[in-house]
Design a protein around this motif. Structure first.
Motif, PDB file in Angstrom:
ATOM      1  N   TRP A   1      76.413  24.163  27.109  1.00 61.05           N
ATOM      2  CA  TRP A   1      76.010  23.473  28.445  1.00 61.05           C
ATOM      3  C   TRP A   1      74.998  23.301  29.161  1.00 61.05           C
ATOM      4  CZ3 TRP A   1      73.781  26.041  32.959  1.00 61.05           C
ATOM      5  CH2 TRP A   1      73.855  27.357  32.884  1.00 61.05           C
ATOM      6  N   THR A   2      73.222  23.437  28.951  1.00 55.80           N
ATOM      7  CA  THR A   2      72.191  24.391  29.243  1.00 55.80           C
ATOM      8  C   THR A   2      71.518  22.716  28.117  1.00 55.80           C
ATOM      9  OG1 THR A   2      71.424  25.921  27.149  1.00 55.80           O
ATOM     10  CG2 THR A   2      71.941  26.165  29.663  1.00 55.80           C
ATOM     11  N   GLU A   3      72.275  22.827  27.080  1.00 52.77           N
ATOM     12  CA  GLU A   3      71.672  21.134  26.720  1.00 52.77           C
ATOM     13  C   GLU A   3      71.860  20.616  27.383  1.00 52.77           C
ATOM     14  OE1 GLU A   3      72.960  21.201  22.933  1.00 52.77           O
ATOM     15  OE2 GLU A   3      71.788  23.502  22.523  1.00 52.77           O
ATOM     16  N   TRP A   4      72.911  19.855  27.704  1.00 48.11           N
ATOM     17  CA  TRP A   4      73.010  18.744  28.587  1.00 48.11           C
ATOM     18  C   TRP A   4      72.717  19.271  30.585  1.00 48.11           C
ATOM     19  CZ3 TRP A   4      76.041  14.804  28.148  1.00 48.11           C
ATOM     20  CH2 TRP A   4      76.872  14.530  26.842  1.00 48.11           C
ATOM     21  N   PHE A   5      72.765  20.383  30.269  1.00 52.50           N
ATOM     22  CA  PHE A   5      71.930  19.910  32.553  1.00 52.50           C
ATOM     23  C   PHE A   5      70.698  19.918  31.796  1.00 52.50           C
ATOM     24  CE2 PHE A   5      69.645  22.470  35.646  1.00 52.50           C
ATOM     25  CZ  PHE A   5      70.726  22.010  36.697  1.00 52.50           C
ATOM     26  N   ALA A   6      70.006  20.442  30.620  1.00 49.56           N
ATOM     27  CA  ALA A   6      68.357  20.121  30.610  1.00 49.56           C
ATOM     28  C   ALA A   6      68.256  18.119  30.690  1.00 49.56           C
ATOM     29  CB  ALA A   6      67.510  20.435  29.637  1.00 49.56           C
ATOM     30  N   LEU A   7      69.594  17.680  29.660  1.00 50.76           N
ATOM     31  CA  LEU A   7      69.351  16.198  30.076  1.00 50.76           C
ATOM     32  C   LEU A   7      69.640  16.381  31.073  1.00 50.76           C
ATOM     33  CD1 LEU A   7      69.982  13.539  27.680  1.00 50.76           C
ATOM     34  CD2 LEU A   7      72.137  13.875  28.223  1.00 50.76           C
ATOM     35  N   LEU A   8      71.060  16.507  32.204  1.00 56.23           N
ATOM     36  CA  LEU A   8      70.993  15.328  33.149  1.00 56.23           C
ATOM     37  C   LEU A   8      69.998  15.563  33.851  1.00 56.23           C
ATOM     38  CD1 LEU A   8      74.577  15.857  33.112  1.00 56.23           C
ATOM     39  CD2 LEU A   8      74.101  14.144  32.969  1.00 56.23           C
ATOM     40  N   SER A   9      69.432  16.944  34.128  1.00 57.88           N
ATOM     41  CA  SER A   9      68.650  17.317  35.382  1.00 57.88           C
ATOM     42  C   SER A   9      66.624  16.284  34.844  1.00 57.88           C
ATOM     43  CB  SER A   9      68.091  19.066  35.233  1.00 57.88           C
ATOM     44  OG  SER A   9      67.505  19.534  34.238  1.00 57.88           O
ATOM     45  N   GLY A  10      67.348  16.168  34.034  1.00 57.89           N
ATOM     46  CA  GLY A  10      65.417  15.903  33.163  1.00 57.89           C
ATOM     47  C   GLY A  10      65.611  14.319  33.874  1.00 57.89           C
ATOM     48  N   GLY A  11      67.127  13.646  33.448  1.00 67.00           N
ATOM     49  CA  GLY A  11      67.501  12.247  33.965  1.00 67.00           C
ATOM     50  C   GLY A  11      67.071  12.022  35.269  1.00 67.00           C
ATOM     51  N   ILE A  12      68.034  13.008  36.140  1.00 67.21           N
ATOM     52  CA  ILE A  12      67.516  12.718  37.426  1.00 67.21           C
ATOM     53  C   ILE A  12      66.587  12.558  38.033  1.00 67.21           C
ATOM     54  CG2 ILE A  12      68.004  13.589  39.628  1.00 67.21           C
ATOM     55  CD1 ILE A  12      69.742  15.311  38.251  1.00 67.21           C
ATOM     56  N   TYR A  13      65.123  12.649  37.761  1.00 63.65           N
ATOM     57  CA  TYR A  13      63.613  12.369  38.000  1.00 63.65           C
ATOM     58  C   TYR A  13      63.280  11.028  36.891  1.00 63.65           C
ATOM     59  CZ  TYR A  13      64.148  18.076  39.655  1.00 63.65           C
ATOM     60  OH  TYR A  13      64.490  18.302  40.055  1.00 63.65           O
ATOM     61  N   LEU A  14      63.862  11.347  36.151  1.00 64.57           N
ATOM     62  CA  LEU A  14      62.820   9.805  35.679  1.00 64.57           C
ATOM     63  C   LEU A  14      63.012   8.670  36.694  1.00 64.57           C
ATOM     64  CD1 LEU A  14      63.841  10.206  32.064  1.00 64.57           C
ATOM     65  CD2 LEU A  14      62.163  10.911  33.029  1.00 64.57           C
TER      66      LEU A  14
ATOM     67  N   ARG B   1      65.218  27.089  36.830  1.00 61.97           N
ATOM     68  CA  ARG B   1      64.653  27.026  35.942  1.00 61.97           C
ATOM     69  C   ARG B   1      64.469  28.088  34.371  1.00 61.97           C
ATOM     70  NH1 ARG B   1      65.391  22.257  35.199  1.00 61.97           N
ATOM     71  NH2 ARG B   1      65.675  21.641  37.716  1.00 61.97           N
ATOM     72  N   PHE B   2      64.982  29.457  34.918  1.00 59.10           N
ATOM     73  CA  PHE B   2      65.011  30.630  35.041  1.00 59.10           C
ATOM     74  C   PHE B   2      66.570  30.323  33.693  1.00 59.10           C
ATOM     75  CE2 PHE B   2      61.949  32.843  37.450  1.00 59.10           C
ATOM     76  CZ  PHE B   2      61.184  32.374  36.658  1.00 59.10           C
ATOM     77  N   ILE B   3      67.392  30.426  34.371  1.00 61.95           N
ATOM     78  CA  ILE B   3      69.031  30.316  33.682  1.00 61.95           C
ATOM     79  C   ILE B   3      68.868  29.123  32.703  1.00 61.95           C
ATOM     80  CG2 ILE B   3      70.883  29.367  34.183  1.00 61.95           C
ATOM     81  CD1 ILE B   3      71.048  31.315  37.164  1.00 61.95           C
ATOM     82  N   GLU B   4      68.339  27.606  32.949  1.00 62.91           N
ATOM     83  CA  GLU B   4      67.901  26.972  31.357  1.00 62.91           C
ATOM     84  C   GLU B   4      67.037  27.355  30.126  1.00 62.91           C
ATOM     85  OE1 GLU B   4      67.029  21.722  31.126  1.00 62.91           O
ATOM     86  OE2 GLU B   4      66.978  22.951  33.645  1.00 62.91           O
ATOM     87  N   ALA B   5      66.044  28.148  31.017  1.00 65.13           N
ATOM     88  CA  ALA B   5      65.375  28.362  30.142  1.00 65.13           C
ATOM     89  C   ALA B   5      65.915  29.300  29.094  1.00 65.13           C
ATOM     90  CB  ALA B   5      63.884  28.885  30.201  1.00 65.13           C
ATOM     91  N   TYR B   6      67.115  30.486  29.437  1.00 69.47           N
ATOM     92  CA  TYR B   6      67.535  31.582  28.732  1.00 69.47           C
ATOM     93  C   TYR B   6      68.364  30.949  27.990  1.00 69.47           C
ATOM     94  CZ  TYR B   6      70.851  35.004  28.026  1.00 69.47           C
ATOM     95  OH  TYR B   6      71.902  35.719  26.921  1.00 69.47           O
ATOM     96  N   GLY B   7      69.171  29.119  28.752  1.00 71.65           N
ATOM     97  CA  GLY B   7      70.116  28.923  27.636  1.00 71.65           C
ATOM     98  C   GLY B   7      69.338  28.032  26.628  1.00 71.65           C
ATOM     99  N   LEU B   8      68.802  27.338  26.975  1.00 72.21           N
ATOM    100  CA  LEU B   8      68.358  26.530  25.826  1.00 72.21           C
ATOM    101  C   LEU B   8      67.820  27.434  24.917  1.00 72.21           C
ATOM    102  CD1 LEU B   8      66.113  24.231  28.241  1.00 72.21           C
ATOM    103  CD2 LEU B   8      68.189  23.442  26.363  1.00 72.21           C
ATOM    104  N   TRP B   9      67.193  28.217  25.024  1.00 67.92           N
ATOM    105  CA  TRP B   9      66.526  29.441  24.226  1.00 67.92           C
ATOM    106  C   TRP B   9      67.445  29.984  22.976  1.00 67.92           C
ATOM    107  CZ3 TRP B   9      60.987  30.709  23.105  1.00 67.92           C
ATOM    108  CH2 TRP B   9      60.941  31.676  22.506  1.00 67.92           C
ATOM    109  N   HIS B  10      68.635  30.450  23.870  1.00 68.92           N
ATOM    110  CA  HIS B  10      70.138  30.719  23.301  1.00 68.92           C
ATOM    111  C   HIS B  10      70.763  29.663  22.479  1.00 68.92           C
ATOM    112  CE1 HIS B  10      68.652  35.519  23.854  1.00 68.92           C
ATOM    113  NE2 HIS B  10      68.957  34.540  25.175  1.00 68.92           N
TER     114      HIS B  10
END
Length: 150
Positions: free
Chosen positions: A99-112, A86-95
């Protein structure tokens, strides 16, 4: 483009909050390690004024007695791994790292699907809130990625 960055930063803060909550869970579990978990749960339940004869209360006490220090350490390791992700994803999205944009899409989509199932089987305001937030995040990340691709 500044609205995109603002949205990404908002999601980054959400992810960092998830990581922080995981770290707090680790500290709580670390404090419990080596203690009689069953006794701790019994004390918590007695302070909450729940009926000790209630089946669910008895089940919670019984299950707490089965927790070992090895189980706690396993959960601590998992929570630390989750927090790190989560911290790595937050850092990547902040900047605005792609790749973290894709990761956020996929990791969020998995839970739906799991969140939707939970909403149909055990509906609550908390479940609905989590589902809505995740739908917003996944939808937003989809729009960000689609916009960058066009």
């Amino acid at each position: 483009m500044s609205s995109v960055k603002s949205g990404l930063k908002a999601i980054a803060l959400l992810e960092a909050t998830k990581g922080l909550i995981s770290v707090l869970v680790v500290f709580g579990l670390h404090k419990l390690a080596g203690q009689d978990i069953q006794r701790v749960v019994e004390e918590l339940l007695s302070h909450s004024h729940l009926n000790p004869a209630n089946h669910l209360v008895q089940e919670a006490i019984t299950q707490a007695g089965k927790i070992t220090e090895a189980n706690i350490m396993f959960v601590i390791a998992g929570a630390l791994l989750y927090a790190g992700i989560r911290f790595i994803e937050a850092y990547g999205l902040w900047h605005s790292l792609v790749w973290t944009e894709w990761f956020a899409l996929l990791s969020g989509g998995i839970y739906l699907p799991f969140e939707a199932y939970e909403m149909f089987t055990k509906p609550s305001l908390l479940t609905a809130g989590i589902l809505v937030i995740n739908l917003v995040v996944v939808g937003y990340m989809y729009r960000v990625i689609k916009h960058k691709g066009s």
